[in-house]
Design a protein around this motif. Structure first.
Motif, PDB file in Angstrom:
ATOM      1  N   LEU A 130       0.847  -1.193   0.000  1.00 49.20           N
ATOM      2  CA  LEU A 130       0.000   0.000   0.000  1.00 49.20           C
ATOM      3  C   LEU A 130       0.882   1.242   0.000  1.00 49.20           C
ATOM      4  CD1 LEU A 130      -2.680   1.535   0.361  1.00 49.20           C
ATOM      5  CD2 LEU A 130      -2.497   1.091   2.825  1.00 49.20           C
ATOM      6  N   VAL A 131       0.716   2.097  -1.013  1.00 43.31           N
ATOM      7  CA  VAL A 131       1.477   3.348  -1.071  1.00 43.31           C
ATOM      8  C   VAL A 131       0.510   4.524  -1.146  1.00 43.31           C
ATOM      9  CG1 VAL A 131       3.534   2.322  -2.085  1.00 43.31           C
ATOM     10  CG2 VAL A 131       1.754   3.164  -3.592  1.00 43.31           C
ATOM     11  N   TYR A 132       0.834   5.543  -0.378  1.00 43.45           N
ATOM     12  CA  TYR A 132       0.023   6.756  -0.332  1.00 43.45           C
ATOM     13  C   TYR A 132       0.703   7.845  -1.158  1.00 43.45           C
ATOM     14  CZ  TYR A 132      -2.314   4.556   3.694  1.00 43.45           C
ATOM     15  OH  TYR A 132      -3.010   3.714   4.525  1.00 43.45           O
ATOM     16  N   SER A 171      -4.685   7.918  -1.512  1.00 45.21           N
ATOM     17  CA  SER A 171      -4.354   9.339  -1.407  1.00 45.21           C
ATOM     18  C   SER A 171      -3.609   9.657  -0.112  1.00 45.21           C
ATOM     19  CB  SER A 171      -5.631  10.172  -1.479  1.00 45.21           C
ATOM     20  OG  SER A 171      -5.369  11.525  -1.144  1.00 45.21           O
ATOM     21  N   TRP A 172      -2.422  10.255  -0.247  1.00 45.16           N
ATOM     22  CA  TRP A 172      -1.664  10.747   0.908  1.00 45.16           C
ATOM     23  C   TRP A 172      -2.392  11.926   1.548  1.00 45.16           C
ATOM     24  CZ3 TRP A 172       1.477  10.042   4.669  1.00 45.16           C
ATOM     25  CH2 TRP A 172       2.278  11.056   5.204  1.00 45.16           C
ATOM     26  N   LYS A 173      -3.015  12.751   0.722  1.00 43.88           N
ATOM     27  CA  LYS A 173      -3.771  13.903   1.221  1.00 43.88           C
ATOM     28  C   LYS A 173      -4.925  13.442   2.104  1.00 43.88           C
ATOM     29  CE  LYS A 173      -6.496  17.903  -0.330  1.00 43.88           C
ATOM     30  NZ  LYS A 173      -7.024  18.636  -1.509  1.00 43.88           N
ATOM     31  N   LYS A 174      -5.687  12.443   1.626  1.00 41.30           N
ATOM     32  CA  LYS A 174      -6.828  11.960   2.416  1.00 41.30           C
ATOM     33  C   LYS A 174      -6.358  11.291   3.698  1.00 41.30           C
ATOM     34  CE  LYS A 174     -11.049   9.185   2.231  1.00 41.30           C
ATOM     35  NZ  LYS A 174     -10.831   8.607   3.568  1.00 41.30           N
ATOM     36  N   SER A 233       4.794   6.065   1.665  1.00 38.24           N
ATOM     37  CA  SER A 233       4.066   7.277   1.288  1.00 38.24           C
ATOM     38  C   SER A 233       5.015   8.291   0.668  1.00 38.24           C
ATOM     39  CB  SER A 233       3.383   7.904   2.512  1.00 38.24           C
ATOM     40  OG  SER A 233       4.360   8.351   3.445  1.00 38.24           O
ATOM     41  N   ASN A 234       4.455   9.145  -0.165  1.00 36.36           N
ATOM     42  CA  ASN A 234       5.223  10.223  -0.792  1.00 36.36           C
ATOM     43  C   ASN A 234       5.314  11.386   0.199  1.00 36.36           C
ATOM     44  OD1 ASN A 234       6.619  11.647  -2.728  1.00 36.36           O
ATOM     45  ND2 ASN A 234       4.790  12.297  -3.849  1.00 36.36           N
ATOM     46  N   CYS A 235       5.955  11.117   1.333  1.00 39.12           N
ATOM     47  CA  CYS A 235       5.891  12.010   2.492  1.00 39.12           C
ATOM     48  C   CYS A 235       6.746  13.267   2.353  1.00 39.12           C
ATOM     49  CB  CYS A 235       6.293  11.246   3.750  1.00 39.12           C
ATOM     50  SG  CYS A 235       7.754  10.210   3.524  1.00 39.12           S
ATOM     51  N   PHE A 240       3.363  18.933   2.030  1.00 36.02           N
ATOM     52  CA  PHE A 240       2.419  20.004   2.351  1.00 36.02           C
ATOM     53  C   PHE A 240       1.033  19.482   2.702  1.00 36.02           C
ATOM     54  CE2 PHE A 240       3.377  19.602  -2.189  1.00 36.02           C
ATOM     55  CZ  PHE A 240       2.189  19.061  -2.663  1.00 36.02           C
ATOM     56  N   TYR A 241       0.764  18.210   2.438  1.00 36.26           N
ATOM     57  CA  TYR A 241      -0.530  17.647   2.787  1.00 36.26           C
ATOM     58  C   TYR A 241      -0.617  17.240   4.265  1.00 36.26           C
ATOM     59  CZ  TYR A 241      -1.923  17.223  -2.141  1.00 36.26           C
ATOM     60  OH  TYR A 241      -2.277  17.472  -3.443  1.00 36.26           O
TER      61      TYR A 241
END
Length: 440
Positions: A130-132, A171-174, A233-235, A240-241
């Motif tokens: 699982l990747v965000y 979604s990383w934002k969600k 995750s694309n942290c 900014f998210y």
């Protein structure tokens, strides 16, 4: 999950020696393998991860054509010590000359590594990562992040085709929004379970709670699907998210559930780490590698003015990620502390992890983007170096045998570091996964 091995015997040649050796193997590998009912060579095989020859005799020369038709890995364990018997080297050489590859371990630990690799190979077929991420490459430091192959659909498809794992993207934002909705009271209750075993310095209660909320939000997603065994995750690129970083979440989820993690949602590093850890059971982590030969290209990025003084700089590299050596669970580390963030591109409410792997022999490993080979580099973690005020507050100084060759051959700035000299184990693991091993 254990490897499923089916013992093979030559028609009419099953005897007490064969049954005795099968029983011996069952005992030696009781934690790593399920030994199925023996089958005569040439008969249909059951659902198994590998064919096992507990006994080899001269009949192998005359039935090499039947052995060649076996379409699963062939493991030879013909000694009472769980290894190949030296009397079988002639047969093995003959089979190899016929194009029949065999796995003939000469140490019990190598035999166990083979079994664990076979088990991991089976496990991956029912595993999800699982990747965000939302718009990878378009956010912070886009000039760097837009270059990475792991964002490409081609890369995702190649990983899935080679290993059978399914990569899910959310979604990383969600996720960040869901984490923020978790109450401080719930975060406080969760932190009670971790606080006594989680060293922290310089973090406010709000920073801790934000990190715990991220852990809880990811955990909820994982509980929806037990097949998820890797996460990332694309942290940084999309920092900014979120008001935090997932460092605590990734380490806590590994310690709690064995979930493998990938910084920056680097799925190539994730699949590398997964097969390595499942097969070798050795501490493994990922980080940035900066060979001294890169000079200012590395120094500028880490905001330091010079590399540490060493006798042979062309054979050294600095290992650092997000201000420190890199992310690893506490059980892998000699020193481990959560600290305030270092990088400017993350929220000031975030955190970073200052951790150290034991000094001494290490092995670097990384899958090639074709997923047909793996690069392995023997190295020595010599010591740790500090640059206050920089993006390298505590980095690892690593020595390799041939820095010039390494720089010419490196697959990526991301690499996986394994505790100990694991080149031999990685060779056998690679053969299980049908990977060519490129050793530097």
């Amino acid at each position: 999950m254990k490897a499923r091995l089916v013992p093979l015997y030559f028609q009419g040649k099953r005897d007490e020696e064969f049954d005795r050796q099968v029983n011996c193997i069952k005992e030696l590998l009781k934690e790593e393998a399920e030994i199925l009912e023996p089958v005569a060579l040439g008969n249909p095989l059951p659902d198994a991860d590998a064919a096992l020859f507990p006994v080899l005799i001269g009949e192998a020369y005359r039935q090499a054509d039947k052995i060649a038709k076996i379409d699963i890995p062939i493991v030879i364990i013909t000694s009472e010590f769980g290894t190949v018997a030296m009397w079988d080297w002639e047969i093995i050489t003959y089979l190899n000359a016929k194009g029949i590859e065999t796995l003939a371990p000469y140490e019990l630990e190598i035999t166990k590594t083979i079994c664990r690799a076979l088990s991991a190979k089976r496990e991956l077929k029912d595993t999800r990562f699982l990747v965000y991420q939302d718009n990878p490459g378009d956010g912070m430091q886009a000039e760097i992040f837009k270059r990475f192959y792991w964002w490409e659909d081609e890369c995702t498809n190649a990983i899935e085709d080679k290993f059978g794992v399914k990569i899910i993207k959310k979604s990383w934002k969600k996720l960040s929004e869901d984490a923020k909705k978790i109450s401080d009271a719930e975060a406080a209750r969760a932190w009670e379970e971790w606080s006594a075993k989680t060293p922290v310095e310089g973090l406010s209660q709000q920073q801790i709670f934000s990190a715990v909320k991220m852990y809880l939000a990811v955990k909820r997603d994982l509980e929806q699907d037990s097949r998820i065994k890797g996460v990332g995750s694309n942290c940084l690129n999309e920092s900014f998210y979120s008001d935090t970083t997932p460092c605590f979440a990734w380490t806590a989820l590994f310690e709690e559930k064995g979930i493998m993690w990938a910084c920056e949602a680097d799925t190539i590093s994730l699949i590398t780490k997964f097969i390595v850890h499942r097969s070798l059971k050795a501490p493994v982590m990922m980080s940035n590698v900066y060979p001294f030969l890169l000079g200012m290209a590395a120094l500028k990025h880490e905001k330091i003015d010079k590399f540490p003084e060493v006798k042979e700089p062309d054979k050294h590299l600095l290992v650092v990620h997000c201000g420190y050596m890199g992310l690893m669970p506490k059980s892998f580390a000699t020193d481990w502390t959560l600290r305030p963030p270092v990088l400017e591109i993350v929220d000031k409410n975030a955190m970073a992890l200052d951790a150290r792997m034991a000094t001494g022999a290490i092995t670097l490993a990384k899958l090639h983007p074709s997923f047909q080979k793996i690069q392995v580099i023997k190295a020595e973690l010599e010591k740790y170096v500090q640059y206050p005020g920089s993006d390298c507050r505590n980095g690892a100084l690593v020595r390799v045998a041939d820095g010039q060759k390494m720089v010419k051959k490196l697959y990526s700035h991301h690499n996986c570091l394994i505790q100990g000299d694991k080149a031999v184990e990685l060779d056998f693991m690679s053969r299980v996964f049908a990977l060519e091993m490129e050793e530097l």
